[in-house]
Design a protein around this motif. Structure first.
Motif, PDB file in Angstrom:
ATOM      1  N   UNK A   1     -32.686 -92.761 -38.556  1.00 39.50           N
ATOM      2  CA  UNK A   1     -33.247 -92.711 -37.209  1.00 39.50           C
ATOM      3  C   UNK A   1     -32.198 -92.860 -36.104  1.00 39.50           C
ATOM      4  N   UNK A   2     -30.945 -93.091 -36.460  1.00 32.41           N
ATOM      5  CA  UNK A   2     -29.867 -93.105 -35.479  1.00 32.41           C
ATOM      6  C   UNK A   2     -28.533 -92.977 -36.190  1.00 32.41           C
ATOM      7  N   UNK A   3     -27.495 -92.640 -35.436  1.00 33.71           N
ATOM      8  CA  UNK A   3     -26.145 -92.578 -35.978  1.00 33.71           C
ATOM      9  C   UNK A   3     -25.420 -93.865 -35.623  1.00 33.71           C
ATOM     10  N   UNK A   4     -24.721 -94.419 -36.562  1.00 38.91           N
ATOM     11  CA  UNK A   4     -23.936 -95.635 -36.314  1.00 38.91           C
ATOM     12  C   UNK A   4     -22.461 -95.257 -36.359  1.00 38.91           C
ATOM     13  N   UNK A   5     -21.933 -94.806 -35.242  1.00 36.30           N
ATOM     14  CA  UNK A   5     -20.542 -94.339 -35.195  1.00 36.30           C
ATOM     15  C   UNK A   5     -19.549 -95.445 -34.847  1.00 36.30           C
ATOM     16  N   UNK A   6     -19.847 -96.240 -33.835  1.00 37.99           N
ATOM     17  CA  UNK A   6     -18.922 -97.279 -33.389  1.00 37.99           C
ATOM     18  C   UNK A   6     -19.662 -98.602 -33.343  1.00 37.99           C
ATOM     19  N   UNK A   7     -19.050 -99.627 -33.887  1.00 38.59           N
ATOM     20  CA  UNK A   7     -19.677-100.942 -33.979  1.00 38.59           C
ATOM     21  C   UNK A   7     -18.859-101.951 -33.178  1.00 38.59           C
ATOM     22  N   UNK A   8     -19.560-102.774 -32.384  1.00 45.84           N
ATOM     23  CA  UNK A   8     -18.906-103.792 -31.588  1.00 45.84           C
ATOM     24  C   UNK A   8     -19.633-105.121 -31.763  1.00 45.84           C
ATOM     25  N   UNK A   9     -18.967-106.146 -32.306  1.00 48.35           N
ATOM     26  CA  UNK A   9     -19.611-107.461 -32.432  1.00 48.35           C
ATOM     27  C   UNK A   9     -19.915-108.036 -31.054  1.00 48.35           C
ATOM     28  N   UNK A  10     -21.092-108.651 -30.915  1.00 47.84           N
ATOM     29  CA  UNK A  10     -21.505-109.227 -29.632  1.00 47.84           C
ATOM     30  C   UNK A  10     -21.638-110.745 -29.705  1.00 47.84           C
ATOM     31  N   UNK A  11     -21.267-111.341 -30.814  1.00 48.36           N
ATOM     32  CA  UNK A  11     -21.416-112.777 -30.995  1.00 48.36           C
ATOM     33  C   UNK A  11     -22.509-113.064 -32.007  1.00 48.36           C
ATOM     34  N   UNK A  12     -22.328-114.124 -32.755  1.00 53.13           N
ATOM     35  CA  UNK A  12     -23.297-114.449 -33.796  1.00 53.13           C
ATOM     36  C   UNK A  12     -23.367-113.319 -34.808  1.00 53.13           C
ATOM     37  N   UNK A  13     -24.565-112.880 -35.133  1.00 52.80           N
ATOM     38  CA  UNK A  13     -24.770-111.764 -36.054  1.00 52.80           C
ATOM     39  C   UNK A  13     -25.386-110.568 -35.341  1.00 52.80           C
ATOM     40  N   UNK A  14     -24.969-110.325 -34.102  1.00 52.27           N
ATOM     41  CA  UNK A  14     -25.472-109.211 -33.299  1.00 52.27           C
ATOM     42  C   UNK A  14     -24.363-108.188 -33.108  1.00 52.27           C
ATOM     43  N   UNK A  15     -24.724-106.919 -33.274  1.00 56.72           N
ATOM     44  CA  UNK A  15     -23.772-105.822 -33.139  1.00 56.72           C
ATOM     45  C   UNK A  15     -24.307-104.802 -32.148  1.00 56.72           C
ATOM     46  N   UNK A  16     -23.444-104.324 -31.273  1.00 54.95           N
ATOM     47  CA  UNK A  16     -23.752-103.177 -30.424  1.00 54.95           C
ATOM     48  C   UNK A  16     -23.312-101.938 -31.187  1.00 54.95           C
ATOM     49  N   UNK A  17     -24.228-100.995 -31.380  1.00 52.33           N
ATOM     50  CA  UNK A  17     -23.941 -99.756 -32.100  1.00 52.33           C
ATOM     51  C   UNK A  17     -23.954 -98.617 -31.094  1.00 52.33           C
ATOM     52  N   UNK A  18     -22.874 -97.861 -31.053  1.00 49.11           N
ATOM     53  CA  UNK A  18     -22.801 -96.683 -30.189  1.00 49.11           C
ATOM     54  C   UNK A  18     -22.949 -95.454 -31.072  1.00 49.11           C
ATOM     55  N   UNK A  19     -23.989 -94.684 -30.819  1.00 49.34           N
ATOM     56  CA  UNK A  19     -24.228 -93.463 -31.579  1.00 49.34           C
ATOM     57  C   UNK A  19     -23.436 -92.302 -30.979  1.00 49.34           C
ATOM     58  N   UNK A  20     -23.386 -92.248 -29.676  1.00 44.51           N
ATOM     59  CA  UNK A  20     -22.603 -91.247 -28.945  1.00 44.51           C
ATOM     60  C   UNK A  20     -22.401 -91.773 -27.532  1.00 44.51           C
ATOM     61  N   UNK A  21     -22.031 -90.917 -26.609  1.00 45.62           N
ATOM     62  CA  UNK A  21     -21.734 -91.377 -25.242  1.00 45.62           C
ATOM     63  C   UNK A  21     -22.960 -91.867 -24.477  1.00 45.62           C
ATOM     64  N   UNK A  22     -24.173 -91.522 -24.927  1.00 48.15           N
ATOM     65  CA  UNK A  22     -25.365 -91.876 -24.161  1.00 48.15           C
ATOM     66  C   UNK A  22     -26.371 -92.739 -24.921  1.00 48.15           C
TER      67      UNK A  22
END
Length: 71
Positions: A42-63
């Motif tokens: 249901x989404x692409x997980x291209x770039x992963x950024x830790x946000x603290x704890x066990x939370x990740x920001x996932x960037x699928x593309x530029x938008x």
């Protein structure tokens, strides 16, 4: 480990690998044991950024961005 890693993120309790073929692998940080290995559809997980704890920001593309709370 998949042969086509796109990105990695290390959180408080996990190590997460996203591959270029939409595989997501999650390892227990303390043991190194793989606890999740599946394709995401249901989404692409291209770039992963830790946000603290066990939370990740996932960037699928530029938008498209997603926040994953690993529990």
């Amino acid at each position: 480990m998949k042969n086509d890693p796109a990105d990695w993120a290390v959180t408080k309790n996990y190590i997460v690998q996203a591959s270029a073929t939409n595989d997501v692998l999650i390892y227990d940080r303390s043991t190194g044991k793989k606890i999740f290995d599946s394709k995401v559809t249901n989404f692409e997980a291209r770039y992963l950024f830790p946000m603290g704890g066990d939370t990740i920001l996932v960037c699928a593309n530029e938008t498209k961005f997603y926040i994953l709370k690993l529990e």
